[in-house]
Design a protein around this motif. Structure first.
Motif, PDB file in Angstrom:
ATOM      1  N   VAL A  14      -0.073   2.470   6.083  1.00  0.00           N
ATOM      2  CA  VAL A  14      -0.233   1.550   7.211  1.00  0.00           C
ATOM      3  C   VAL A  14      -1.318   2.062   8.146  1.00  0.00           C
ATOM      4  N   GLU A  15      -1.292   3.349   8.474  1.00  0.00           N
ATOM      5  CA  GLU A  15      -2.230   3.904   9.444  1.00  0.00           C
ATOM      6  C   GLU A  15      -3.659   3.934   8.933  1.00  0.00           C
ATOM      7  N   PHE A  49       4.072  -5.134   2.337  1.00  0.00           N
ATOM      8  CA  PHE A  49       2.639  -5.364   2.492  1.00  0.00           C
ATOM      9  C   PHE A  49       2.242  -6.719   1.935  1.00  0.00           C
ATOM     10  N   ASN A  50       1.261  -7.336   2.580  1.00  0.00           N
ATOM     11  CA  ASN A  50       0.548  -8.470   2.008  1.00  0.00           C
ATOM     12  C   ASN A  50      -0.645  -7.911   1.254  1.00  0.00           C
ATOM     13  N   ARG A  51      -0.766  -8.238  -0.026  1.00  0.00           N
ATOM     14  CA  ARG A  51      -1.806  -7.663  -0.862  1.00  0.00           C
ATOM     15  C   ARG A  51      -2.752  -8.750  -1.344  1.00  0.00           C
ATOM     16  N   ASN A  55      -7.805  -6.676   0.541  1.00  0.00           N
ATOM     17  CA  ASN A  55      -7.145  -6.317   1.791  1.00  0.00           C
ATOM     18  C   ASN A  55      -5.684  -5.959   1.560  1.00  0.00           C
ATOM     19  N   LEU A  56      -5.214  -5.035   2.384  1.00  0.00           N
ATOM     20  CA  LEU A  56      -3.808  -4.647   2.381  1.00  0.00           C
ATOM     21  C   LEU A  56      -3.353  -4.582   3.828  1.00  0.00           C
ATOM     22  N   SER A  57      -2.346  -5.356   4.175  1.00  0.00           N
ATOM     23  CA  SER A  57      -1.863  -5.365   5.552  1.00  0.00           C
ATOM     24  C   SER A  57      -0.348  -5.464   5.560  1.00  0.00           C
TER      25      SER A  57
END
Length: 301
Positions: A14-15, A49-51, A55-57
């Motif tokens: 995440v960080e 996570f949304n992948r 992008n990964l968020s």
């Protein structure tokens, strides 16, 4: 312990914004880090996570879980620090950041001796001339050069670093040697250290009448101080640098000091860390060691 390891991986992913970066920070392969995240999602029964391909968020539930997981990891690290203090045997990882020039010439050469003295401590050094967010990036110590404004962090001043304006002999032969601060505005290309969202740029020079702000302007800038030095060496313009950063080039004649009678104000060199981090023996030892040794190193350069 596997669950705790998965929590650590999740927090760093995440960080740092990617599984690869999070895994690398913990010295895990991307495949292992990815499996840790999947194991955590399976255990919790939610998607963290949304992948996408680019992008990964974190999902909404991932953001909530991160806040609590970060507290768990922080509490554990603090408990380990207390135990290490009793045992007089510091251990664990210190995450450190520094500007490129300071990091390469001052901080990095000192780290091997520190880790030799404290073999159970790992140091992860990240170099960047951009402003960093210590809490968002999970950093323990940030070395900084220049004015500091973050009141949420503890500041330890280490030294004042002399600054100089420098240019190559070829540039000065072509463009002329400035005789006054005003000449910088009229006839010269100033090489500027800038990054996205940086404020208006000024050089503050020491004059007989007191500090004088010059709105330095140039045809190009960079977010890497070493790039500015290289441009100056190649005759592109005038750079404002810490003296220790260009001492070898000045000694060899590759660069020449400009306006020596009205030099830039010194830059404050120090380190920032969250207040609670000073309770960690390894961080306290590291900061004390770097503060002492870096003063000596700056004086020698």
């Amino acid at each position: 312990m596997p669950y705790l390891e998965s929590l650590r991986v999740f927090v760093r992913v995440v960080e740092l914004g990617s599984i690869t970066s999070g895994g690398r920070d913990l010295r895990l392969t991307p495949a292992v880090a990815s499996n840790r995240v999947k194991e955590l999602e399976t255990r919790l029964g939610v998607r963290l996570f949304n992948r996408t391909t680019r992008n990964l968020s974190p999902t909404e539930v991932g953001k909530v879980f991160y806040e609590h997981a970060r507290k768990v990891i922080t509490t554990l690290e603090e408990a380990e620090a207390v135990v290490a203090g009793f045992s007089d045997n510091p251990r664990g990882t210190i995450r450190v950041t520094a500007p490129l020039g300071v990091g390469r010439r001052i901080i990095a050469p000192l780290i091997p001796a520190f880790t030799e003295q404290h073999p159970h401590v790992d140091v992860r050094l990240r170099l960047s001339d951009r402003t960093v967010d210590m809490f968002e990036d999970g950093l323990d110590v940030a070395f900084v050069l220049g004015e500091l404004k973050d009141s949420n962090l503890k500041l330890r001043k280490i030294a004042d670093c002399e600054r100089v304006l420098v240019a190559s002999p070829e540039y000065l032969a072509r463009a002329g040697t400035p005789q006054t601060p005003e000449d910088l505005l009229a006839n010269h290309n100033c090489l500027l250290l800038r990054f996205p969202r940086s404020p208006e740029y000024f050089w503050t020079l020491q004059t007989d009448a007191g500090p004088q702000k010059i709105e330095a302007k140039g045809r190009f800038d960079a977010d890497d101080g070493d790039v500015l030095t290289q441009w100056a060496l190649e005759g592109a313009g005038i750079a404002n640098k810490p003296r220790f950063d260009v001492s070898a080039d000045l000694a060899s004649g590759a660069l020449v000091e400009v306006l020596p009678n009205t030099p830039p104000l010194p830059a404050s060199f120090g380190c920032l860390y969250p207040h609670r981090k000073l309770q960690d023996p390894k961080v306290r030892l590291f900061v004390d060691y770097i503060a002492t040794e870096s003063r000596n190193r700056i004086a020698q350069l």
